[in-house]
Design a protein around this motif. Structure first.
Motif, PDB file in Angstrom:
ATOM      1  N   TYR A 138      -0.184  39.322  32.735  1.00  0.00           N
ATOM      2  CA  TYR A 138       0.920  39.882  33.850  1.00  0.00           C
ATOM      3  C   TYR A 138       0.486  39.305  35.082  1.00  0.00           C
ATOM      4  O   TYR A 138       2.140  39.724  35.990  1.00  0.00           O
ATOM      5  N   ASP A 139      -0.126  38.656  35.043  1.00  0.00           N
ATOM      6  CA  ASP A 139      -0.022  38.032  36.575  1.00  0.00           C
ATOM      7  C   ASP A 139      -0.588  36.734  36.445  1.00  0.00           C
ATOM      8  O   ASP A 139      -0.679  35.822  36.433  1.00  0.00           O
ATOM      9  N   ASN A 140       1.402  35.998  36.671  1.00  0.00           N
ATOM     10  CA  ASN A 140       1.561  35.404  37.184  1.00  0.00           C
ATOM     11  C   ASN A 140       3.388  35.154  37.335  1.00  0.00           C
ATOM     12  O   ASN A 140       3.965  35.940  36.930  1.00  0.00           O
ATOM     13  N   GLY A 173       0.160  46.779  35.183  1.00  0.00           N
ATOM     14  CA  GLY A 173      -0.175  45.379  36.183  1.00  0.00           C
ATOM     15  C   GLY A 173      -0.106  45.042  37.084  1.00  0.00           C
ATOM     16  O   GLY A 173       0.168  44.398  37.726  1.00  0.00           O
ATOM     17  N   GLY A 175       3.561  42.943  36.129  1.00  0.00           N
ATOM     18  CA  GLY A 175       4.650  42.087  35.639  1.00  0.00           C
ATOM     19  C   GLY A 175       5.884  42.791  35.529  1.00  0.00           C
ATOM     20  O   GLY A 175       6.513  41.722  36.156  1.00  0.00           O
ATOM     21  N   SER A 258      -1.238  42.721  40.299  1.00  0.00           N
ATOM     22  CA  SER A 258      -1.569  41.394  40.384  1.00  0.00           C
ATOM     23  C   SER A 258      -0.887  41.640  42.156  1.00  0.00           C
ATOM     24  O   SER A 258      -0.575  42.472  42.720  1.00  0.00           O
TER      25      SER A 258
END
Length: 372
Positions: A138-140, A173, A175, A258
């Motif tokens: 999720y962290d992108n 998270g 995303g 995130s």
């Protein structure tokens, strides 16, 4: 060379007669449950994976640590492109989950007893192989870019001239939330209220917002017991790291969100309404949604839909217009493959046994009691 066509599907935006009549509003359901892996995760992850193949070629080795929707989306998208995939997950995963992954041709490795063990093994493999790429859950920003496409589709699919009065989705998270906010900015909806739904036992996003100035009337607030406040220097925000998750909505089960998505929420013109409901309220919602719309969704997705089955909660989150005009609202039906008929039967019994007269709901620092 022209860009490759997206792997994800353009999903329907459906007008819900049931919910529209119950809420006295125009309610639209964005059915990302119809993606190839049965969840919205396929959007952003397939976009990320196409970028990885462009960068590394057909010899890329996709590596993921996930026993859930991110893992299945990785397996499906990699299968569509014919590249190698290895999915790490903790020991003890359900046989049906392993069967889903292997049906897509993915190599599955069971490691350790928790997610961190699986992630550590995945990171070690990526460090040892030149063309191995760790697929993020999720962290992108590339994931958010892929998820944003659902809002771009929604803007085209709504009746001409209609701008929503709110977009509602679940958040773990972050995303999906990052994609929704980015998509809203792209289509000129940065001022549209965004309502982010979590469960009370898995609410790292809600707690993270409370640590920063602005979103809640009394924020910044100190971290609650069992939560660590962490500062991210890249985005200059504080976020919450939860020591323990107490929710059965496992797809919302991120211990921290995130930081980039937290920053996006804090800076957003239209703000973010952060809402937490109980597992039992989400369970009741999952059963009612399946009964009305003939679609099964995971508990995480049912959390999104909780306001659709409580007019009192819906009216507090999206107040009626003084003009009397109908409200236009989009619910992101994000899906998820980890749901079954037997689970819905269990949810029905658990929700029915909950004898309190009201649901506890948290909203931007306030505590509400919503009549059942």
């Amino acid at each position: 060379m022209p860009a490759a066509s997206p792997l994800y599907h353009e999903t329907p935006l459906v007008y819900s007669k049931h919910t529209s009549a119950a809420l006295d509003a125009n309610v639209y359901l964005k059915l990302d449950v119809l993606q190839p892996s049965q969840s919205y995760k396929y959007r952003g992850l397939s976009h990320f994976i196409q970028k990885a193949v462009e960068a590394h070629g057909a010899g890329v080795h996709l590596v993921a640590a996930s026993g859930g929707n991110a893992g299945l989306a990785t397996a499906c998208a990699g299968n569509a492109l014919g590249v190698r995939r290895t999915i790490f997950l903790p020991r003890g995963a359900a046989a049906s989950t392993l069967a889903f992954f292997r049906m897509e041709g993915a190599e599955v490795r069971e490691v350790g007893s928790c997610y961190q063990d699986a992630l550590g093994a995945a990171e070690a493999l990526v460090a040892a192989e030149e063309h191995a790429v760790l697929v993020p859950a999720y962290d992108n920003p590339v994931l958010w870019e892929g998820h944003a496409s659902m809002i771009e589709e929604t803007a085209r699919q709504l009746p001409s001239g209609v701008k929503p009065d709110a977009v509602i989705c679940c958040v773990g998270g972050g995303g999906l939330a990052g994609g929704v906010m980015l998509g809203c900015k792209t289509v000129g909806w940065d001022d549209v209220p965004f309502i982010a739904m979590e469960t009370l036992g898995s609410n790292c996003f809600y707690q993270s917002l409370s640590l920063n100035a602005g979103p809640f009337p009394a924020s910044p607030l100190p971290p609650i017991e069992g939560t660590e406040a962490v500062h991210d220097s890249t985005y200059d925000v504080d976020f919450a790291r939860l020591a323990k998750l107490n929710s059965r909505a496992s797809s919302l089960g991120a211990s921290w969100p995130s930081p980039g998505v937290v920053k996006m929420a804090l800076d957003r013109k239209g703000g973010v309404t952060s809402v937490c409901v109980s597992d039992e309220m989400a369970m009741q919602t999952a059963v009612k949604f399946a009964d009305e719309h003939k679609i099964m969704v995971e508990l995480a997705c049912a959390t999104t839909l909780a306001p659709a089955y409580s007019k009192e909660l819906f009216d507090k989150l999206v107040p009626p217009k003084p003009s009397g005009e109908p409200r236009n609202v989009v619910f992101i039906v994000c899906g998820g493959f980890m749901v079954s008929v037997s689970q819905l039967m269990e949810y029905f019994n658990i929700a029915a046994a909950e004898k309190s007269l009201a649901w506890e709901v948290l909203c931007n620092g306030e505590r509400w009691e919503i009549a059942k």
